[in-house]
Write a protein that holds these residues in place. Structure first.
Motif, short mmCIF file in Angstrom:
data_model
loop_
_atom_site.label_atom_id
_atom_site.label_comp_id
_atom_site.label_asym_id
_atom_site.label_seq_id
_atom_site.Cartn_x
_atom_site.Cartn_y
_atom_site.Cartn_z
N UNK A 1 -1.27 -18.72 4.38
CA UNK A 1 -2.71 -18.44 4.43
C UNK A 1 -3.32 -19.13 5.65
N UNK A 2 -4.26 -18.44 6.30
CA UNK A 2 -5.04 -19.05 7.37
C UNK A 2 -6.15 -19.90 6.77
N UNK A 3 -6.35 -21.08 7.32
CA UNK A 3 -7.34 -21.99 6.74
C UNK A 3 -8.77 -21.50 6.93
N UNK A 4 -9.00 -20.60 7.90
CA UNK A 4 -10.35 -20.12 8.17
C UNK A 4 -10.55 -18.67 7.72
N UNK A 5 -9.78 -18.25 6.74
CA UNK A 5 -9.86 -16.87 6.26
C UNK A 5 -11.20 -16.63 5.57
N UNK A 6 -12.00 -15.70 6.11
CA UNK A 6 -13.28 -15.37 5.52
C UNK A 6 -13.21 -14.15 4.62
N UNK A 7 -12.17 -13.35 4.78
CA UNK A 7 -11.99 -12.15 3.96
C UNK A 7 -11.44 -12.52 2.59
N UNK A 8 -10.25 -13.12 2.60
CA UNK A 8 -9.65 -13.66 1.37
C UNK A 8 -9.59 -15.17 1.57
N UNK A 9 -10.54 -15.93 1.02
CA UNK A 9 -10.59 -17.37 1.27
C UNK A 9 -9.29 -18.07 0.89
N UNK A 10 -8.99 -19.15 1.62
CA UNK A 10 -7.73 -19.87 1.44
C UNK A 10 -7.57 -20.41 0.02
N UNK A 11 -8.68 -20.56 -0.69
CA UNK A 11 -8.60 -21.03 -2.07
C UNK A 11 -7.77 -20.14 -2.96
N UNK A 12 -7.63 -18.87 -2.59
CA UNK A 12 -6.80 -17.95 -3.39
C UNK A 12 -5.35 -18.40 -3.43
N UNK A 13 -4.85 -18.91 -2.31
CA UNK A 13 -3.48 -19.45 -2.30
C UNK A 13 -3.44 -20.87 -2.86
N UNK A 14 -4.48 -21.66 -2.57
CA UNK A 14 -4.51 -23.05 -3.04
C UNK A 14 -4.44 -23.12 -4.55
N UNK A 15 -5.21 -22.28 -5.23
CA UNK A 15 -5.24 -22.37 -6.68
C UNK A 15 -3.96 -21.82 -7.31
N UNK A 16 -3.36 -20.83 -6.69
CA UNK A 16 -2.10 -20.32 -7.23
C UNK A 16 -0.99 -21.34 -7.03
N UNK A 17 -1.02 -22.00 -5.86
CA UNK A 17 -0.05 -23.06 -5.58
C UNK A 17 -0.20 -24.19 -6.59
N UNK A 18 -1.44 -24.59 -6.85
CA UNK A 18 -1.68 -25.68 -7.80
C UNK A 18 -1.13 -25.33 -9.18
N UNK A 19 -1.38 -24.10 -9.62
CA UNK A 19 -0.91 -23.68 -10.94
C UNK A 19 0.61 -23.69 -11.02
#
Length: 829
Positions: free
Chosen positions: A754-772
């Motif tokens: 994921x790109x850290x500056x993604x404005x289309x699909x915010x990086x939180x989409x990967x962060x939260x899946x990774x956390x889970x």
């Protein structure tokens, strides 16, 4: 003997590869430059290493060089005296990414190059062999030595061995044939724009060139004479953007002067340059009237800057810069008058200028949350002399792009199936049309009635041009092709124009001659640039920008492979095979898809260059699951409210049938990859099936709800993709079909990118899946690309991103973790 040490067992004879044959260039005799005996201003002596470094020979035409067999006592022929310069070239082939050591013994001084990059300078003769560390990827690599003799004889011996911990297999040869690399995809020239003059005689060609190593882009402008068949003007690294005037063989261009802009016209035939106007404030795009008496330009009004706290008024107001407004202006060449044509709180977008130049067509879009879609379009026709407005439509949902017919009595409208209510809709009962399935309409300016042109035409419209010959020429998405068609608006007949490319990228048509130009590429062929005779249908190659670059690149075979899914629908796909494919062997498999609303087309290169994956020893299967455009409206309608449903089922069923139909595909080592909506699909697949030993999701959506609310365009995209469905009324979509809420069902492994500056699909989409997945103890890795938005365009980051993908697949599907471990070594955290 100087070279005996090399052959005495510095590396084990079982592993080492003897470089015993070389291509050798003609010998050049050098002399020391004048005043070489005098030290430089820094007190440095001009030594032989300086002579070697400052002397250059071309590293091309190697296939024409003589062949020389070498050994411990070989004396290189042609060396007449000290200071003789010669080049040796050979090719090192590796079956994987590996580190290796090259051992060189020579009584000369030399520079060593690997794939054109200098990796070692030996500026003094050595009594003992010199070891040089190398890192090579899978494939064939050019090894070149530039040697400067230090006596009247020159000796050379060399070998290469993989690192002790590597299981890589190396071989040495003289053939330069190789497979494609990521550098081939990114570097070199491409046609970025092309336009025919009104007469069709001249071509303006904009060429972009990406430079090796730095990744910097240079722009070149060429003017090509189609009758003389040659460039008559070539401006390299000009950065100049030019466009033809509509009636004469003259082009205009803009030159910035401090805070203002000058507009010039250049007459190709006379060679005269004329300053049209100076002092314009940021005119943006210029569109000329057909009689060339005026032009329309756009000027942006920047909104007042907010303080540290900002009140947000609309969903779009979250996005930086959306308070700025663009307005239309006209410049009259005869009077020099600049007139403002639009003002107010909304931006105006120029659509077209009427054939007689008397009127302009422009649109204004407004936000309205009362019904879907949330953006509504107003379309106006303005008398350019009086500035009187005529409203053609107001508050139209799914507004489109419009252009005048050649006689000015009709409009050609490109829009969604519902731009004119149900006029363009052709879906089964219970299905909702896909707004991305672009259609064409005729709109009569006299009676204000519309007529659907492409309702019964399955391909989706990319771009359409209504030419003076009365025909409509259009590029269309047709399955995984982008084809060229001619539409006769009177007969309502469609004729496909055969062209020698599988994906047409751009199209331009001469105003007064049946001639077009287009660019395109194919599944294993980089971009080419053609002229097309619209009468005969014959295409003529004008440019193949990367011809030399790909001269020695080989590709494996490709073929179409389709299957019929459980619903009785044919799902189309294609296969890329490794170069030396052997049906009796087993190969790991990569499955690629989008799963969203557009097909993964057959264009060469792209975000995911499948040819490179195949070159690395993978069978690559690409399929077009349900919901994609280009297969008819009923098929694309499956995308609407279809998150995690039909497309997922097609991918699982298709992969199972593919593996059963192809015994050489290793069912135990199958990976999948997708980005954006395809990243969502990838994440969810790993919660639905154990088919894929590993997966890679770039910018994937793990929680449809958070994407809907946080992504800049999440809610507006969902207005089409999840039409009528919201987090509060469709838990079955927003929760049940979100990967995050199915994380406990996750199987096997995944890499999240994921790109850290993604404005289309915010990086939180990967962060939260990774956390889970981490909390659940699943096999997950995440690599964040710093400073990158939705796609990776930065040259160096793109290369590292690509290598990351290959390193992960090689680790998981080939049991080759060396590159991954080298790029991302473990940390004791």
């Amino acid at each position: 003997m100087l070279l005996l040490a090399l052959s005495s067992g510095l590396v084990s004879a079982q592993e080492r590869v003897i470089c015993d044959s070389w291509k050798i260039s003609p010998v050049s005799e050098l002399v020391l430059p004048a005043f070489s005996e005098t030290p430089s201003v820094d007190g440095k002596e001009f030594d032989f290493a300086s002579l070697l470094e400052s002397s250059r020979l071309p590293q091309t035409g190697i296939e024409q060089w003589e062949v020389l067999k070498t050994g411990a006592d070989t004396i290189v022929p042609g060396i007449k005296s000290k200071n003789s310069l010669v080049q040796f070239a050979g090719f090192l082939k590796s079956d994987r990414w590996t580190k290796a050591t090259m051992t060189i013994a020579s009584n000369a001084i030399y520079e060593l190059y690997l794939d054109g990059k200098k990796v070692k300078t030996q500026g003094k003769p050595s009594e003992m062999p010199v070891k040089v560390d190398l890192t090579v990827d899978n494939g064939n690599h050019q090894v070149l030595l530039k040697l400067l003799a230090m006596s009247d004889t020159l000796r050379l011996a060399a070998d290469i061995a993989p690192a002790k911990e590597s299981e890589g297999v190396l071989s040495w040869g003289l053939s330069g044939l190789r497979t494609v690399t990521i550098n081939d995809i990114l570097e070199g020239e491409s046609v970025s724009g092309a336009g025919l003059s009104p007469s069709g005689r001249y071509l303006l060609i904009q060429v972009s060139e990406v430079l090796p190593e730095s990744g910097k882009t240079q722009s070149h402008l060429r003017i090509y004479d189609t009758e003389l068949k040659k460039n008559i003007i070539s401006l390299r690294n000009s950065g100049l953007y030019a466009s033809w005037l509509p009636s004469t063989d003259r082009f205009s261009y803009q030159v910035k002067k401090d805070e203002t802009t000058e507009v010039y016209i250049y007459d190709v035939q006379s060679g005269n340059e004329t300053l049209v106007v100076s002092g314009l404030e940021s005119p943006g795009r210029i569109v000329w009237s057909p009689d060339e008496s005026y032009f329309i330009f756009t000027k942006s009004d920047e909104a007042a800057k907010t303080g540290e706290l900002k009140r947000v008024f609309t969903n779009e107001d979250r996005i930086p810069g959306t308070r700025n407004r663009s307005h239309l202006f006209a410049y009259d060449l005869k009077t020099g008058l600049v007139r403002r044509l639009t003002a107010g709180s909304q931006s105006a977008s120029l659509q077209d200028i009427s054939p007689d130049g008397a009127k302009i067509l422009f649109s204004v879009s407004k936000t309205d949350y009362s019904e879907i879609p949330f953006s509504k379009q107003d379309l106006y026709e303005m008398d350019i002399r009086t500035q009187r407005l005529d409203t053609l439509w107001k508050g139209k949902p799914y507004g489109g792009y419009c252009q005048y017919s050649p006689d000015g009595t009709q409009l050609l409208v490109s829009g969604s199936p519902e731009t004119f209510g149900n006029l363009g809709v052709k879906v089964s009962e219970g299905r909702t049309p896909n707004v991305s399935d672009r259609q064409l309409y005729l709109f009569n300016l006299k009676d204000r009635k519309a007529e659907a042109l492409t309702r019964d035409f399955d391909p989706a419209i990319n771009r359409a041009v209504w030419a003076k010959d009365g025909m409509i020429y259009m590029t269309v998405v047709e399955r995984d092709y982008v084809n060229l068609y001619k539409l006769d608006p009177k007969k309502r007949s469609f004729t496909r124009i055969d062209v020698p490319v599988e994906v047409v990228e751009s199209l331009d048509i001469a105003a007064n001659k049946p001639l077009a130009v287009y660019t395109g590429s194919s599944i294993s062929t980089p971009q080419k640039f053609y002229a097309l005779d619209l009468k005969t249908g014959k295409s003529t190659l004008l440019m193949y920008p990367k011809e030399k670059q790909f001269k020695e690149v080989e590709f494996g075979k490709t073929e179409e492979w389709n299957f019929v899914n459980s619903s009785g629908t044919t799902i189309y796909g294609r296969i890329y095979y490794p170069l030396e494919y052997d049906a009796s062997k087993k190969y790991p498999v990569i499955v690629n898809f989008y799963g969203g609303t557009t097909p993964t087309d057959r264009a060469f290169g792209g975000r995911y260059p499948k040819n490179i994956w195949a070159a690395d020893g993978y069978i690559v299967y690409v399929l077009q699951p349900s919901g994609a455009t280009g297969f008819g409206q009923d098929f694309s309608a499956l995308h609407v409210n279809g998150w995690g449903r039909d497309a997922i089922d097609d991918i699982i069923e298709g992969t199972e049938k593919f593996l059963k139909a192809h015994p050489s595909a290793d069912a135990e080592n199958v990976g999948c990859i997708g980005a954006s909506y395809g990243g969502y699909t990838t994440m969810l697949l790993q919660t639905r099936t154990g088919l894929f030993k590993t997966a890679i999701a770039h910018a994937g959506i793990s929680d449809i709800t958070s994407y809907w609310g946080e992504g800049y365009w999440g809610y507006s995209y969902s207005a089409g993709a999840t039409r009528g469905s919201y987090p509060w009324n469709r838990r079955d979509i927003y929760v049940d079909r979100s990967p995050l809420f199915n994380a406990d069902k996750f199987r096997n492994s995944i890499l999240l990118l994921h790109g850290t500056d993604d404005t289309n699909v915010p990086v939180g989409e990967s962060l939260q899946f990774y956390a889970a997945l981490k909390i659940l103890g699943k096999d997950v890795e995440m690599v964040l690309v710093n400073g990158v938005d939705h796609q990776v365009f930065d040259y160096k980051k793109r290369i590292e991103w690509h290598h990351t993908i290959m390193a992960w697949f090689n680790k998981k599907l080939k049991n080759q973790p060396e590159r991954w471990n080298d790029m991302y070594p473990d940390k004791n955290l």
